[in-house]
Design a protein around this motif. Sequence first.
Motif, PDB file in Angstrom:
ATOM      1  N   TRP A  17     -26.116  24.828 -25.310  1.00 57.07           N
ATOM      2  CA  TRP A  17     -26.700  26.131 -24.999  1.00 57.07           C
ATOM      3  C   TRP A  17     -26.745  26.371 -23.492  1.00 57.07           C
ATOM      4  CZ3 TRP A  17     -28.117  30.699 -26.912  1.00 57.07           C
ATOM      5  CH2 TRP A  17     -29.064  31.468 -26.227  1.00 57.07           C
ATOM      6  N   ARG A  30     -34.925  30.243 -22.782  1.00 58.74           N
ATOM      7  CA  ARG A  30     -34.439  31.150 -23.834  1.00 58.74           C
ATOM      8  C   ARG A  30     -33.861  30.406 -25.032  1.00 58.74           C
ATOM      9  NH1 ARG A  30     -31.885  33.413 -19.235  1.00 58.74           N
ATOM     10  NH2 ARG A  30     -29.852  32.639 -19.980  1.00 58.74           N
ATOM     11  N   PRO A  49     -32.869  29.131 -28.389  1.00 59.23           N
ATOM     12  CA  PRO A  49     -33.246  29.689 -29.695  1.00 59.23           C
ATOM     13  C   PRO A  49     -33.656  28.657 -30.734  1.00 59.23           C
ATOM     14  CG  PRO A  49     -30.855  29.622 -29.484  1.00 59.23           C
ATOM     15  CD  PRO A  49     -31.409  29.150 -28.164  1.00 59.23           C
TER      16      PRO A  49
END
Length: 478
Positions: free
Chosen positions: A118, A309, A311
């Motif tokens: 990510w 951020r 997820p």
Amino acid sequence: MKAQELFQGIPFRGKLPDVEITGITCDSRQVKKGNLFVCVDGTQLDGHVFALNAWWAGAVCVVAQRPTRAPKQVLVRNTRKVYATLCARFYGVGEENLTLIGVTGTNGKTTVTHLIQWMLQESGRPAQVIGTLNSHGSTTPDAKELHQTLSSLAEQGIQYVAMEASSHALDQSRLQGLFFGVCAFTNLTQDHLDYHQGMEAYFSAKKKLFSMGSCAIINLDNAYGRRLCRQVEIPVRTISLTDETADFFVRDLHWQEDGAHFLLCHGGSSLPVTLPMLGKFSVSNALVAVGCLDALGVPLEEMIGPLCRFPGVPGRMECLYRGDFTVLRDYAHTPDGIEKLLDAVRPAHPKRVVLLFGCGGNRDRRKRPVMARKAAQGADYLIFTSDNPRDECPQVILQEMLRGLQGGSTPYRVIVNRRKAIRWALDHSQAGDLLILAGKGHESVQVVGHRALPLDEKQLVEEWAAHQKTNEKKRDLL
């Protein structure tokens, strides 16, 4: 590639055919004309038994550890290692094509590798994960499948691959022939002792990864991590939640509804982070991922935004339902995993914590009562059920788990059928409860005997919630 090129530098006895090799396999059912067949001793089957079958199917040569009935064969000392090396050479993925990040440990591998992917992708660096969520049975694939995958990823323009390195794969030399830009260690706790025959053997298997890379990221908050630091021969960078002598550590760690808040400290800098995940282990996983990216030359400032951020990972502290009560699912399936899971959720959920879990069949039986004891110490109500019983009797597994409750007072219920257990738990949850479905995480099947039966816990919860909504509408009409 010619057979002589493939075997360059590999000691063997016999005569190699002077032919072009069209492929390599250790599965006689997959042999095609011009292939090299490697006889690998498996945990259940011995590949040497199928040497003649492979020859009849079109193999030009058989690689074995002992003589077979195949007309053309060469003998090597260790077919497992040779098989992985041959696959690496045949598919030809090297450091110039891909940068590999290997992550090993009992818990956290999946989360760390997905965090790495990510953050790399969010910073404009094409990355992929090889591990539990995209495997078909093994956390780390067979050598051929692994190198085929790496070759395909390189062709697609992927620059970085974060790979879960399981103890089984390391012990079985499936990663032979690979070189890792970074090797990471999360922790080591009781698991897989049905295979490794003791924690020392388990640790030794994990340690093999660190002879295959250029630098190491190691968690100091685990005793085996501290020991590993003293034993590896490559440069080490460390992480810790409490030890400020580590290369990466945290200060001012506290919890809010949106996750963990802390200062990430490294090299004299302190950067504020809000990690949208619960549990100290989640913060440790984040530090391991940050350490890996730092070793690859990614500036710390570029990681913070993506980190905040993130997820999450399917089946890892994943919220399936939020209404009068909350439902989470998680992959925790070891005593340490259960303990840390319950420690993580308790501060954010002061009301009743209900844990639904079981133990897998054909696995380490010693951890069963320990898991039950850890669960009873951290949860308010327990629901014992099946978790991939495989060839064992589910009732026997549950009886062995229940021994861990002796002398305790935590209320519990036993429902052997996992599907029925989940429905009962949903129907009987109280307002404010936190219901945790532990053990299976992202998995969508239940392994009973040799059959994989459909069982998607997320789907079960969604169907239950939809049914509840329909009933509410009917009541409103009345």
